[in-house]
Enzyme design. Structure first.
Site, PDB file in Angstrom:
ATOM      1  N   SER A  40      18.013  -9.860 -39.669  1.00  0.00           N
ATOM      2  CA  SER A  40      17.301 -10.281 -38.457  1.00  0.00           C
ATOM      3  C   SER A  40      16.123 -11.201 -38.760  1.00  0.00           C
ATOM      4  CB  SER A  40      16.827  -9.059 -37.674  1.00  0.00           C
ATOM      5  OG  SER A  40      15.932  -8.295 -38.441  1.00  0.00           O
ATOM      6  N   HIS A  41      15.513 -11.080 -39.935  1.00  0.00           N
ATOM      7  CA  HIS A  41      14.375 -11.950 -40.250  1.00  0.00           C
ATOM      8  C   HIS A  41      14.809 -13.393 -40.533  1.00  0.00           C
ATOM      9  CE1 HIS A  41      15.526 -10.655 -44.370  1.00  0.00           C
ATOM     10  NE2 HIS A  41      15.194 -11.907 -44.667  1.00  0.00           N
ATOM     11  N   CYS A  42      16.107 -13.651 -40.600  1.00  0.00           N
ATOM     12  CA  CYS A  42      16.609 -15.015 -40.802  1.00  0.00           C
ATOM     13  C   CYS A  42      16.674 -15.802 -39.497  1.00  0.00           C
ATOM     14  CB  CYS A  42      18.009 -14.982 -41.412  1.00  0.00           C
ATOM     15  SG  CYS A  42      18.074 -14.277 -43.057  1.00  0.00           S
TER      16      CYS A  42
END
Length: 50
Positions: A40-42
């Site tokens: 998700s941090h991408c």
């Protein structure tokens, strides 16, 4: 990755490197011809998929 080992360049062909205008951005796994699964941090609107 904790305790991982290096692998040969063609050993994991489904691994994807994602780059933006400044260089390496994130990695993911190729699910099929259209989809890449990332963490998700991408998520970012600062790059365009080609």
């Amino acid at each position: 990755v904790v305790g991982g080992d290096e692998c040969n360049i063609n050993e994991h062909r489904s691994l994807v490197a994602i780059f933006n205008s400044t260089g390496f951005f994130c990695s993911g796994i190729l699910l099929n011809q259209e989809w890449v699964l990332t963490a998700s941090h991408c998520d970012s609107t600062n790059f365009q998929m080609k």
